[in-house]
Design a protein around this motif. Structure first.
Motif, PDB file in Angstrom:
ATOM      1  N   GLY A 178       0.770  -1.223   0.023  1.00 19.96           N
ATOM      2  CA  GLY A 178      -0.289  -0.046   0.090  1.00 19.96           C
ATOM      3  C   GLY A 178       0.419   1.061  -0.363  1.00 19.96           C
ATOM      4  O   GLY A 178       0.100   2.442   0.477  1.00 19.96           O
ATOM      5  N   LYS A 221       3.191   1.927  -5.088  1.00 20.67           N
ATOM      6  CA  LYS A 221       4.495   1.056  -6.146  1.00 20.67           C
ATOM      7  C   LYS A 221       3.912   1.005  -7.600  1.00 20.67           C
ATOM      8  O   LYS A 221       4.565   1.675  -8.619  1.00 20.67           O
ATOM      9  CB  LYS A 221       4.875   0.318  -5.633  1.00 20.67           C
ATOM     10  CG  LYS A 221       6.190  -0.550  -3.815  1.00 20.67           C
ATOM     11  CD  LYS A 221       6.456  -1.792  -4.144  1.00 20.67           C
ATOM     12  CE  LYS A 221       4.949  -2.661  -3.347  1.00 20.67           C
ATOM     13  NZ  LYS A 221       4.607  -2.753  -2.090  1.00 20.67           N
ATOM     14  N   THR A 222       2.845   0.805  -7.135  1.00 17.79           N
ATOM     15  CA  THR A 222       2.283   0.540  -8.971  1.00 17.79           C
ATOM     16  C   THR A 222       2.207   2.549  -9.896  1.00 17.79           C
ATOM     17  O   THR A 222       2.579   2.196 -10.592  1.00 17.79           O
ATOM     18  CB  THR A 222       0.536   0.656  -8.686  1.00 17.79           C
ATOM     19  OG1 THR A 222       0.492  -0.640  -7.959  1.00 17.79           O
ATOM     20  CG2 THR A 222       0.138   0.433 -10.024  1.00 17.79           C
ATOM     21  N   ASP A 231      -6.219  -3.668  -3.709  1.00 15.66           N
ATOM     22  CA  ASP A 231      -6.648  -2.402  -3.556  1.00 15.66           C
ATOM     23  C   ASP A 231      -7.833  -2.186  -2.975  1.00 15.66           C
ATOM     24  O   ASP A 231      -8.662  -1.703  -4.493  1.00 15.66           O
ATOM     25  CB  ASP A 231      -5.383  -1.054  -4.754  1.00 15.66           C
ATOM     26  CG  ASP A 231      -5.697   0.641  -3.550  1.00 15.66           C
ATOM     27  OD1 ASP A 231      -5.150   0.299  -2.670  1.00 15.66           O
ATOM     28  OD2 ASP A 231      -6.591   1.086  -4.344  1.00 15.66           O
ATOM     29  N   ARG A 246      -3.986   1.289   3.852  1.00 21.07           N
ATOM     30  CA  ARG A 246      -3.019   1.372   2.710  1.00 21.07           C
ATOM     31  C   ARG A 246      -2.929   2.886   2.434  1.00 21.07           C
ATOM     32  O   ARG A 246      -3.494   3.239   3.075  1.00 21.07           O
ATOM     33  CB  ARG A 246      -3.351   1.141   1.915  1.00 21.07           C
ATOM     34  CG  ARG A 246      -3.537  -0.544   1.955  1.00 21.07           C
ATOM     35  CD  ARG A 246      -4.329  -1.610   0.186  1.00 21.07           C
ATOM     36  NE  ARG A 246      -4.074  -1.214  -1.055  1.00 21.07           N
ATOM     37  CZ  ARG A 246      -2.579  -1.992  -1.334  1.00 21.07           C
ATOM     38  NH1 ARG A 246      -2.331  -2.935  -0.281  1.00 21.07           N
ATOM     39  NH2 ARG A 246      -2.388  -1.524  -2.378  1.00 21.07           N
TER      40      ARG A 246
END
Ligand SMILES: Nc1ncnc2c1ncn2[C@@H]1O[C@H](COP(=O)(O)OP(=O)(O)OP(=O)(O)O)[C@@H](O)[C@H]1O
Length: 828
Positions: free
Chosen positions: A299, A302-303, A719, A747
Motif C-alpha cells: 500500500g 509502488k504501482t 487495492d 494502505r
C-alpha cells in the motif's frame, strides 16, 4: 617389527653335553613343553623313532578349538589361523613361534603374548626374568642349527633346555606385568564408578605396548573474525533509502504541471515516499539508466511509481507499438493495474501527449478475441511477398489431403487461420497496444501463437509481485521473454527521453526476495535497489498505521461462531474517515474487552456512517472504476443497506481462509448463522469466475458488499479502497503471506486493523514466527506497534446452548446444500 638378535660367537661344545640331552629319556621329560630336535646323524645311536620325528606333537586336549587369527604368523607354510583349539591353540602357536623363530620387539605382539600367557596360569615361582641376551640366545642358536642341520646334538639340547627355561621366565614375567596392568585398570574403573567421576590415573610405569596416541594436529582456533568481503552484490548491499514520510510535488520529479494537475484532481496530490525516489530513477535523462528494483511495504504506492514514468515516456512516441510489458501474478491485479494506466494516460493526454493504448492479456476470455484486441493488420502492396505467401499457402492446401495422424506440419494450422492477403499484397501486422498488462502464462501463449506479436520494440519490462513470479516460473515464462528481449533490431528500443536504447526492467514487491539465484535469472543490468527507510535486508515491513490483534479460540469446533461474534463486535467498526469514524478498536466499553488497551469513547454505530462519503482518497483499482456510468469510489455512498438507522454492518472486512473450498463454505455458513449479514457477504476465490470476481470487487467498492470471504488469491496487490479490517480466519502459512494479507488494509497512509483467530495448536507458531515472541522466536516482520491480545468473550461459558444448537442446524443445512438439495447453492 621383528629384530633379529645376533649373538656373540658360540664357544665349542664338549662331547659329553649333547649325549644326555639327545637321549630318549630327555624326550619323556616331565617338563610340560619339549622342543623340536633336528634329525640325528647316522653315526650316532638312534632313539626309538617317534611317529613324527620332525616335531613334538602336543595333545589336542591341551589346545581346545581356536578361531583363526589373521595376525598369526605363517608357520611352515601353514597359517596359524588354521589350527583349532581356542586360546590355548594360540598359546601353542606362540610356543612354536618362540622355538622356531626369533620374534622380538613388536609391542602389539607383546601385548598379545601377555594375554596368552595369562591364560596359561604359569606358577609365579618360575617367573624370574632373564636378561634380554639370555632370552634371545636360544633362538639365535636354534637358527644356527637350522642353518647347519648336521651339527651334533647333546650340547645343543642342554643349551636349548636352558633357553626354554629362560623363555618361560620371560613369558611369566610378561604375564605378571600384564596382570599388574589389568589389576590397576580394574581399580581405576571401580574408583570411577564409586566416585561417579573419572579421574585421571597416573600413567602406569612399565611397558606401554606401543599404544601411545598418534601425534595429532594442533586444534584449529575458530575465532569470530568477520568476512572482509561483502557476500551480496553492491547494489543489493547498499540500497537507496528513502524516508517513509517523504513527499514531493510531482512537478519536482519531472512530471509536467498539466499532468500533475490532472493527477491532483484524481486525488494524487503529491508523490509519496517510494515515488519520490523511483520516478527520478526512471524519468531523468541522461545520467540515470539501468534497472530498478523496488522493495516497499504494501500500500505504499509502488504501482504509480512505474506507471507514471512509463506513460510519460511512451506518450511521446508517434506510433503505437508494443513498448511495455507489465507482468502480474493474477487477473484481478492485471485489471487493477489497467485502471492505474488509464488514469495516468488521461493525465498525459491532457498535456498534449499521444494517448497511450493499454491492453490486457489474461486467461478469462477467448484467445482469439484477445488476439484481435491486441493485434491489427493491414494489406500492404508487395508482389514478391505475395508470391512467397502463395507458395506457402499451396503447401498447406496439399497438406490438407494428407491424412496422416502425425502430420509434422500441424504447426501450420496457425497459418491457415491467419487473414489472407489481397492479390499482390501481404499482411502487415501491427500492435494495437503500447502497453500490455498480462499474466505470465498468457503472455507466453501470445508469444507462441499470435501472428505478428513481437517484443522487438519493447523497452520496458515490469515484474510486479516479483518474488512470487520468480518463485513460480509458469511455463518458463521468464526465459522465453528474456530471450525475445535479447533480440536487437536497430533503433527499435530507443528511448524518447534519453539517448539510451535497450530494455529497462522494473522489479517490485513488498516482500522482495534477496535470493541471488532468483534475482540473477532477471539478468539485470546496472541495477539499483530502492527501499523505504527502516527496511533491512530480509525484513518485511508492515504499514505504520496497521493495528494487529490476536484472538484465542478456545473451542475450535465453534470457530465460525467466534467469527460471527467478532463481526458483530463493537470494535469491528469503521476506521477510515469515509465513514466518519475513527479507529474504534479498544475505544468502547461493553462486554468485549481489549486486554492491552484502555477503553475510550466512540460509537461504532455512529450515524455519520450514513452520510455520503466525501473522501479525497485516490484509487485506481478495478473495483473502483471511475467510469462515467459508475459512481466514483471516492464519492461513494456507503451502501444501499445503510438507512437512517445504524447500518447492520457499518465497516468493511476481508476474511482470509486457507483454501477456495474453505472460503466458499465459510461464506455460506456465515450467511446461515447471521442472516442479516447475508446480503453483504461476497466471495473471492480462484474458482469463482473472473467476471463474478470483478463484480464482487466493484460491489465492495460501492459499499453494496461489506464482507468479502477470500482465499489467498487476493492476498497480494489487490487495492480495496477503504478496507477497514482484515481477518485471518485461518492462519497463513508463511510470514510473507501474513504481510500481504494484512497489507490489504492500512494502505496509502490510512489506518486499518488485522485480526488473527488462533486455535491452541497455532498460537505458538504465530507468536514465535509472525510476532517474534517467546523462546527461540525470530521473525522477519517489522511492525511499528505490538500485536494486542483481544478477548471476545468475558464469560467462561462462551456460547449459550441455544447458539450451539443453531450452529449445528446451520451445519446440517450446509451439508444438505453440499449434497445438492439446498437452497443457498450458487450464491455469491
Ligand atoms: N501519490 C499518491 N497519493 C495518494 N495516494 C496514492 C498515491 N500513490 C498511490 N496511492 C494510493 O495508494 C494505494 C496503494 O497503492 P498501490 O496499490 O500502488 O500500493 P502497492 O505499494 O503496490 O501495494 P501492494 O504491495 O499491496 O501491491 C492505492 O489506493 C493508490 O491509489
Amino acid at each position: 617389527m621383528y629384530n633379529r638378535y645376533i649373538p656373540p660367537p658360540k664357544p665349542a661344545k664338549t662331547p659329553s653335553q649333547p649325549a644326555a640331552a639327545a637321549s630318549p629319556a630327555s624326550w619323556s621329560s616331565s617338563k610340560p613343553y619339549a622342543r623340536y630336535i633336528p634329525g640325528q646323524t647316522p653315526t650316532e645311536p638312534q632313539p626309538p623313532a617317534p611317529a613324527q620325528p620332525q616335531r613334538i606333537v602336543f595333545n589336542d586336549d591341551d589346545f581346545p578349538a581356536a578361531k583363526p587369527s589373521k595376525n598369526s604368523p605363517v608357520i611352515n607354510g601353514e597359517h596359524a589361523a588354521t589350527s583349532e583349539g581356542g586360546k590355548e591353540a594360540k598359546s601353542k602357536k606362540r610356543r612354536r613361534d618362540e622355538t622356531d623363530e626369533v620374534i622380538q620387539g613388536d609391542p602389539a605382539e607383546s601385548s598379545h603374548e601377555h594375554q596368552q600367557a595369562a591364560e596359561e596360569q604359569v606358577p609365579a615361582a618360575e617367573a624370574k626374568p632373564p636378561t634380554e641376551d639370555q632370552e634371545r640366545r636360544p633362538k639365535r642358536e636354534k637358527k644356527k642349527k637350522k642353518k647347519q642341520p648336521g651339527s651334533p646334538g647333546v650340547g645343543a639340547v642342554d643349551d636349548d633346555d636352558d633357553a626354554i627355561h629362560k623363555r618361560h621366565r620371560s613369558v611369566f614375567e610378561k604375564v605378571q606385568r600384564s596382570l599388574q596392568i589389568q589389576a590397576s585398570v580394574a581399580n581405576v574403573d571401580a574408583d570411577d564408578k564409586e566416585d561417579g567421576a573419572a579421574e585421571e590415573e597416573a600413567p602406569e610405569a612399565g611397558i606401554e605396548h606401543g599404544l601411545e596416541p598418534l601425534p595429532q594436529p594442533e586444534p584449529v582456533v575458530t575465532g569470530e573474525s568477520k568476512a572482509t568481503y561483502e557476500t551480496l552484490p553492491r547494489w543489493l548491499a547498499l540500497p537507496i533509502r528513502v524516508a517513509a514520510d517523504k513527499t514531493q510535488p510531482f512537478t519536482a520529479l519531472g512530471i509536467a504541471p498539466e499532468s500533475a494537475k490532472i493527477l491532483e484532481s484524481k486525488g494524487f496530490k503529491h508523490a509519496v515516499a517510494v515515488q519520490t525516489e523511483v520516478l527520478p530513477q526512471i524519468l531523468s535523462p541522461p545520467d540515470r539508466y539501468g534497472d530498478v528494483v523496488v522493495a516497499a511495504p504494501t500500500g505504499s504506492g509502488k504501482t504509480l511509481s512505474y506507471v507514471l514514468p512509463i506513460v510519460n515516456d511512451i506518450s511521446r512516441d508517434a506510433v503505437t507499438r508494443l513498448r511495455a510489458l507489465i507482468v502480474l501474478p493474477t487477473r484481478d491485479l492485471v485489471q487493477q493495474v489497467q485502471q492505474a494506466f488509464e488514469t495516468c494516460t488521461r493525465a498525459f493526454t491532457a498535456n498534449g501527449g499521444r494517448r497511450v493504448e493499454i491492453g490486457i492479456a489474461v486467461g478469462n476470455r477467448m484467445f482469439k478475441n484477445e488476439q484481435s484486441a491486441i493485434m491489427d493488420f493491414e494489406q500492404k502492396y508487395d508482389p514478391q511477398g505475395y508470391q512467397r505467401h502463395a507458395k506457402k499457402r499451396d503447401l498447406i492446401v496439399d497438406l490438407d489431403d494428407w491424412e496422416a495422424e502425425d502430420n509434422p506440419l500441424d504447426d501450420l494450422d496457425v497459418e491457415r487461420e491467419r487473414p489472407q492477403p489481397l492479390p499482390y499484397h501481404v499482411i502487415a501486422w501491427k500492435s494495437k497496444v503500447d502497453v500490455l498488462i498480462c499474466t505470465p502464462g498468457r503472455l507466453v501463449e501470445h508469444i507462441n501463437k499470435t501472428p505478428g506479436f513481437t517484443l522487438d520494440y519493447v523497452r520496458w519490462l515490469v515484474i510486479d509481485e516479483a518474488d512470487k513470479l520468480l518463485a513460480q516460473d509458469y511455463q518458463q515464462w521468464l526465459g522465453t521473454v528474456l530471450d525475445k528481449l535479447a533480440v536487437e533490431k536497430p533503433g527499435a528500443r530507443e528511448f524518447m527521453t534519453t539517448k539510451n536504447s535497450g530494455v529497462r526492467k522494473i522489479i517490485l514487491s513488498a516482500t522482495m526476495t534477496r535470493d541471488l539465484s532468483l534475482l540473477n535469472r532477471l539478468k539485470l543490468s546496472w541495477p539499483r535497489l530502492v527501499v523505504v527507510e527502516g527496511t533491512k535486508a530480509g525484513e518485511q515491513t508492515l504499514p505504520a498505521l496497521l493495528r494487529e490483534f490476536a484472538i484465542k479460540i478456545r473451542e475450535p469446533s465453534l470457530k465460525p461462531l467466534y467469527l460471527v461474534d467478532l463481526l458483530r463486535n463493537k470494535h469491528m467498526a469503521p476506521v477510515n474517515q469515509d465513514y466518519g469514524v475513527e479507529c474504534s478498536a479498544g475505544s468502547e466499553t461493553g462486554e468485549s474487552e481489549m486486554e492491552s488497551e484502555s477503553d475510550s469513547e466512540s460509537d461504532s454505530g455512529s450515524s455519520s456512517s450514513d452520510s455520503d462519503s466525501d473522501s479525497d482518497a485516490p484509487s485506481f483499482s478495478s473495483s473502483s472504476r471511475v467510469d462515467a456510468d459508475e459512481p466514483s469510489p471516492t464519492k461513494r455512498k456507503p451502501s444501499r443497506t445503510t438507512t437512517a438507522e445504524a447500518p447492520k454492518f457499518a465497516t468493511t472486512a476481508l476474511i482470509f481462509t486457507k483454501s477456495n473450498e474453505a472460503a466458499l463454505r465459510l461464506s455460506r455458513l456465515l450467511a446461515l448463522l447471521a442472516p442479516d449479514l447475508a446480503p453483504l457477504i461476497g466471495t473471492l476465490t480462484s474458482s469463482t469466475n473472473t467476471s463474478r470476481r470483478a463484480r464482487a470487487l466493484r460491489a465492495f467498492a460501492q459499499g453494496r458488499l461489506r464482507i468479502l470471504v477470500a482465499s489467498d488469491l487476493v492476498s497480494r496487490g489487490i487495492d480495496l479502497p477503504n478496507l477497514d479490517h482484515v481477518v485471518n480466519y485461518d492462519l497463513p502459512i508463511t510470514e510473507t503471506s501474513y504481510v500481504h494479507r494484512v497489507g490489504r488494509t492500512a494502505r496509502a497512509g490510512r489506518p486499518g486493523c488485522a485480526w488473527t483467530l488462533l486455535e491452541h495448536a497455532e498460537a505458538r507458531r504465530f507468536w514465535r514466527d509472525f510476532v517474534g515472541e517467546g523462546q527461540g522466536a525470530s521473525t522477519s516482520i517489522v511492525r511499528a506497534g505490538v500485536v494486542e491480545r483481544f478477548r471476545l468473550h468475558e464469560r467462561e461459558e462462551e456460547f449459550a446452548e441455544e447458539r450451539v444448537r443453531q450452529y449445528e442446524a446451520a451445519l446440517e443445512s450446509l451439508a444438505r446444500e453440499a449434497a445438492g438439495g439446498g437452497e443457498g447453492k450458487g450464491r455469491k
